[in-house]
Design an enzyme around this catalytic site. Structure first.
Site, PDB file in Angstrom:
ATOM      1  N   HIS A 109       0.834  -1.224   0.000  1.00 28.31           N
ATOM      2  CA  HIS A 109       0.000   0.000   0.000  1.00 28.31           C
ATOM      3  C   HIS A 109       0.863   1.266   0.000  1.00 28.31           C
ATOM      4  O   HIS A 109       0.406   2.318   0.454  1.00 28.31           O
ATOM      5  CB  HIS A 109      -0.958   0.037   1.198  1.00 28.31           C
ATOM      6  CG  HIS A 109      -1.670  -1.250   1.447  1.00 28.31           C
ATOM      7  ND1 HIS A 109      -2.940  -1.510   0.974  1.00 28.31           N
ATOM      8  CD2 HIS A 109      -1.286  -2.368   2.106  1.00 28.31           C
ATOM      9  CE1 HIS A 109      -3.310  -2.733   1.348  1.00 28.31           C
ATOM     10  NE2 HIS A 109      -2.311  -3.280   2.032  1.00 28.31           N
ATOM     11  N   SER A 160      14.963  22.106 -15.351  1.00 33.37           N
ATOM     12  CA  SER A 160      13.794  22.947 -15.547  1.00 33.37           C
ATOM     13  C   SER A 160      14.250  24.288 -16.095  1.00 33.37           C
ATOM     14  O   SER A 160      15.311  24.792 -15.724  1.00 33.37           O
ATOM     15  CB  SER A 160      13.062  23.147 -14.219  1.00 33.37           C
ATOM     16  OG  SER A 160      12.270  24.316 -14.281  1.00 33.37           O
ATOM     17  N   LYS A 199      16.064  22.019 -10.119  1.00 32.80           N
ATOM     18  CA  LYS A 199      15.378  20.792 -10.536  1.00 32.80           C
ATOM     19  C   LYS A 199      16.241  19.849 -11.349  1.00 32.80           C
ATOM     20  O   LYS A 199      17.025  20.259 -12.192  1.00 32.80           O
ATOM     21  CB  LYS A 199      14.150  21.157 -11.376  1.00 32.80           C
ATOM     22  CG  LYS A 199      13.091  21.888 -10.598  1.00 32.80           C
ATOM     23  CD  LYS A 199      12.215  20.936  -9.814  1.00 32.80           C
ATOM     24  CE  LYS A 199      11.272  20.253 -10.765  1.00 32.80           C
ATOM     25  NZ  LYS A 199       9.988  19.950 -10.234  1.00 32.80           N
ATOM     26  N   GLU A 225       9.463   9.077 -16.430  1.00 38.40           N
ATOM     27  CA  GLU A 225       8.063   9.483 -16.641  1.00 38.40           C
ATOM     28  C   GLU A 225       7.581   9.071 -18.034  1.00 38.40           C
ATOM     29  O   GLU A 225       6.446   8.626 -18.210  1.00 38.40           O
ATOM     30  CB  GLU A 225       7.925  10.996 -16.457  1.00 38.40           C
ATOM     31  CG  GLU A 225       8.227  11.455 -15.048  1.00 38.40           C
ATOM     32  CD  GLU A 225       8.414  12.959 -14.983  1.00 38.40           C
ATOM     33  OE1 GLU A 225       7.444  13.665 -14.734  1.00 38.40           O
ATOM     34  OE2 GLU A 225       9.547  13.424 -15.201  1.00 38.40           O
TER      35      GLU A 225
END
Ligand code: ARG
Length: 463
Positions: free
Chosen positions: A161, A282, A288, A295
């Site tokens: 979980h 970024s 970043k 992704e």
């Protein structure tokens, strides 16, 4: 928009040329040019067989086979002029062959149809993709096994979980994916075996009266045998669907690993550092470092599974044998194959290069009462409590620790005895995460000793 010039391949019964819109919807050359090498290999095998069977002369067959090589080199060299009016790769190649060698070109299509031709080309193409996927999966598995070997005894939290469950080893977690990708590879090999039969010579649908030798062409093209039923040979696309199903399952596995890398590389987790080679920055936030490759791999399942669904819908309800619907079988398979192979390669690079943050993994493993099960097991083993009661006692101790704002090993022996008096100081041995993982020696368990055995067996299997 009509003109009186009709198609040179099938124009015999036509007075008018097709409307431009008809040409646009009908043509597949824009995408099936990717089948050029397979189409030419199939035609060369067919021509050799026609000569061996005395259906065309040796000199015509040689001219055809040579001419096809010329056409192939034009296509590979980028000088070939593809024509939409010629619909597809099959007619483009044959028309050019006619220009190159003249009349003998007209004998190539004896005892054959575009229906068995396209089925053959597409099978050959998908077979190549299965082989490439096999190699891509193997490379990825090797990268993950190397990670597992390096971190056979690094401790990290195991989750259920996405809540801390029990400590596991890094190596164990890596090998879980090796098992998944290993099954994907088995599915690839299994699919390849099943699909490796030749449709060539099924002709339009019914076979042919020419004395062709389908075993000869099957063998020349590396197929195990000719397909046994000519109607099935030109109608079947389950080989492409199986490819897409295998790709979908594998892309699903890739997406799960990708998701973990996205989570693990976040500032909140800091379990891994992804290499600069597989990250981006970024344009506005200088701090970043984004896990874009992960992704994108996570997202690839969308188009790959979409292709699977799309082709299933194209094929559903089609009567035997060939219908033009089946021309819609290719683009999605091309796209799915490209993206599956790319995702495998990107994952291999990223997973191979990532650096585990061992102290962060270990400290996370120690939080969240991850050794509560070890404590309950200890109570069963050392005090003879039934597991259900031990579970209850441990739950009470977790609640005490939570109230005190500490972890289980930070409770004093007195605090523990207050909950269950049979507890003694040896309990602290099982509350440490290293002892916890070392104790899980059941077959398939997370103990470093077990992980090392699995690493050794995978290294042998992947050698
Ligand atoms: N371009 C066609 C396809 O991809 C080739 C087969 C055409 N067959 C036919 N009977 N029109 O399916």
């Amino acid at each position: 928009m009509s003109s009186s010039s009709s198609n040179q391949m099938w124009g015999g019964r036509f007075a008018d040329a097709p409307d431009a819109i008809m040409e646009a919807i009908n043509a597949s050359i824009g995408f099936d040019k990717r089948l050029a090498a397979q189409d030419i290999a199939g035609s060369r095998a067919h021509a050799a067989m026609l000569a061996a069977q005395g259906i065309v002369t040796d000199s015509d067959a040689s001219a055809i086979r040579e001419g096809l090589l010329t056409v192939l080199s034009e296509i590979e060299g980028g000088t070939f002029q593809f024509s939409t009016a010629l619909e597809d790769i099959h007619m483009n190649v044959e028309a050019r062959l006619k220009e190159v060698i003249g009349d003998p070109a007209g004998r190539l299509h004896t005892g054959r149809s575009r229906n068995d031709q396209v089925a053959t080309d597409f099978r050959l193409w998908v077979r190549d993709q299965l082989d490439a996927a096999d190699a891509g999966l193997t490379a990825l598995m090797r990268a993950l096994v190397a990670q597992a070997e390096a971190g056979a005894d690094w401790v990290m939290p195991g989750f259920t979980h996405l809540q801390t469950a029990q400590p596991v080893t890094w190596g164990h977690h890596m090998l879980a994916y090796v098992e998944m990708f290993g099954r994907d590879r088995d599915r690839v090999r299994d699919a390849r075996k099943r699909m490796n039969e030749s449709p060539l010579g099924a002709a339009a649908l019914a076979g042919t009266g020419f004395p062709i030798d389908r075993h000869m062409t099957a063998e020349a093209l590396g197929f195990d045998r000719p397909m046994a039923n000519s109607l099935d040979a030109v109608s079947a696309r389950d080989f492409a669907l199986e490819f897409l199903s295998v790709a979908s399952i594998s892309a699903m596995h890739l997406s799960r690993l990708a998701e973990e890398l996205v989570i693990w590389s976040s500032a909140q987790f800091r379990f891994v550092t992804l290499s600069d080679k597989f990250s981006t920055g970024s344009s506005i936030m200088p701090q970043k470092k984004n896990p874009d490759a992960a992704e994108l791999i996570r997202a690839k399942i969308g188009r790959i599974f979409g292709a699977n669904v799309a082709l299933m819908m194209v094929m559903k309800g089609l009567p035997l044998a060939y219908s033009k619907d089946m021309q819609e079988d290719k683009e999605q398979v091309f796209d799915a194959a490209d993206n599956w192979l790319l995702a495998l390669a990107a994952m291999e690079g990223m997973a191979g290069d990532m650096k585990a943050n061992v102290p962060a993994l270990e400290s996370a493993a120690a939080h969240g009462f991850s050794t509560a099960t070890d404590l309950a097991d200890w109570l069963v083993r050392e005090t003879g409590l039934p597991f259900r009661d031990a579970h209850h006692v441990t739950g009470t101790l977790v609640a005490r620790a939570e109230a005190k704002g500490c972890d289980l090993p930070d409770l004093t022996l007195e605090e523990m005895k207050a909950v269950h008096e049979a507890i003694d100081e040896t309990v602290f041995d099982v509350l440490g995460v290293h002892n916890s993982v070392a104790s899980r020696t059941s077959f398939g368990g997370t103990a470093p000793a077990r992980v090392r055995e699995q690493v050794a067996s995978w290294k042998e299997a992947l050698a």
